[in-house]
Design an enzyme around this catalytic site. Structure first.
Site, short mmCIF file in Angstrom:
data_model
loop_
_atom_site.label_atom_id
_atom_site.label_comp_id
_atom_site.label_asym_id
_atom_site.label_seq_id
_atom_site.Cartn_x
_atom_site.Cartn_y
_atom_site.Cartn_z
N ASN A 29 -92.80 59.79 -13.71
CA ASN A 29 -93.29 59.37 -12.40
C ASN A 29 -92.13 58.76 -11.61
O ASN A 29 -91.01 58.67 -12.12
CB ASN A 29 -94.48 58.41 -12.53
CG ASN A 29 -94.11 57.14 -13.24
OD1 ASN A 29 -93.31 56.35 -12.73
ND2 ASN A 29 -94.65 56.92 -14.44
N ARG A 30 -92.40 58.35 -10.39
CA ARG A 30 -91.33 57.98 -9.47
C ARG A 30 -90.89 56.52 -9.55
O ARG A 30 -90.10 56.07 -8.73
CB ARG A 30 -91.77 58.31 -8.04
CG ARG A 30 -91.88 59.81 -7.81
CD ARG A 30 -92.46 60.11 -6.44
NE ARG A 30 -91.80 59.33 -5.39
CZ ARG A 30 -92.30 59.16 -4.17
NH1 ARG A 30 -93.47 59.69 -3.86
NH2 ARG A 30 -91.65 58.45 -3.29
#
Ligand code: PMT
Length: 234
Positions: A29-30
């Site tokens: 994820n970011r």
């Protein structure tokens, strides 16, 4: 609030987790780790002994922080739980700022997955990961204060309140993600801190370093008040 956390042990999780699919691919994820690292630094500045369990990020370790690097949700779970074990002195606060994967591949493919002739789709079987935050909050060595984060794209307050109750937290810091320059990756953020009995405080918009300081001031106040009440009841 210099030294407001002197004598306290604070455990922080930060960054993403990477869930390996095969030797070359993963689900991630970011999260950059900036929010969690700023929190760890703010806790040290206030005199706490800080352990930071960090997912795969490329940030420098804040001065004075003990860092444990992990990759997957399972490894983060093991590292966090080990810090709560009785070999360590009791932990006063856990702050779960990591973006932990909710799902991980059921099986790791030992060699690189290949495109199959004639097949246009690939189905990956995913299984739920263990909820580290919820387990910390119900642990026999539960920290005095358990603070979660909620990264939401919509219905921020309702989802965050749900997590506050369901995961048995003392506080939850909700932030909107997926819109504009806030939440993941950016240097700035806005947090809506929710607690019980209608407690609500907005921190920011401001730099994550600034917000982390204000959050740690709030946490320090709670730990000090709780200690005074406990001492009075003795
Ligand atoms: O790292 P940055 O780029 O600075 O971005 C900051 C951030 C957006 C990642 C951070 O502010 C944040 O919101 N972190 C929590 C992200 C998240 O995973 O939220 P969630 O709503 O999916 O999870 C709720 C809480 O449960 C979180 O405290 C999370 O750490 C925890 N959790 C979730 C799943 C799981 N298996 N175990 C957990 O402990």
């Amino acid at each position: 609030m210099i030294n407001a956390l002197a004598g306290c042990r604070v455990l922080v999780s930060a960054g993403p987790t990477f869930e390996d699919i095969d030797p070359v691919r993963f689900l991630g994820n970011r999260s950059s780790g900036k929010m969690g690292f700023a929190i760890a630094a703010a806790a040290v500045e206030r005199g706490a002994q800080v352990c930071l369990v960090a997912g795969p990020v490329s940030l420098p370790t804040p001065v004075g922080v003990t860092r444990i690097d992990v990759r997957s949700a399972a490894q983060m779970h093991t590292a966090v739980m080990a810090q709560l074990s009785i070999e360590h002195s009791p932990c006063d606060a856990y702050i779960g700022a990591a973006a932990v994967a909710d799902f991980t591949p059921q099986a790791f493919a030992g060699s690189k997955l290949k495109k199959m002739p004639g097949e246009d789709t690939l189905t990956l079987e995913l299984v739920k990961t263990r909820d580290i935050l919820a387990e910390v909050a119900t642990h026999a060595q539960r920290p005095r204060l358990v603070v979660g984060f909620a990264a939401e794209t919509d219905d921020v307050v309702a989802y965050a309140r749900g997590k506050l109750q369901r995961k048995r937290l003392d506080l939850i810091c909700a932030n909107r993600v997926g819109v504009g320059a806030t939440g993941f990756e950016s240097d700035d953020n806005t947090l809506l801190v929710l607690g019980h009995e209608g407690f609500q405080r907005t921190l920011g918009p401001a730099a994550k370093t600034e917000i982390a300081g204000r959050l740690l001031d709030l946490i320090s106040e709670r730990l000090i008040t709780e200690r005074l009440v406990t001492e009075r009841l003795r």
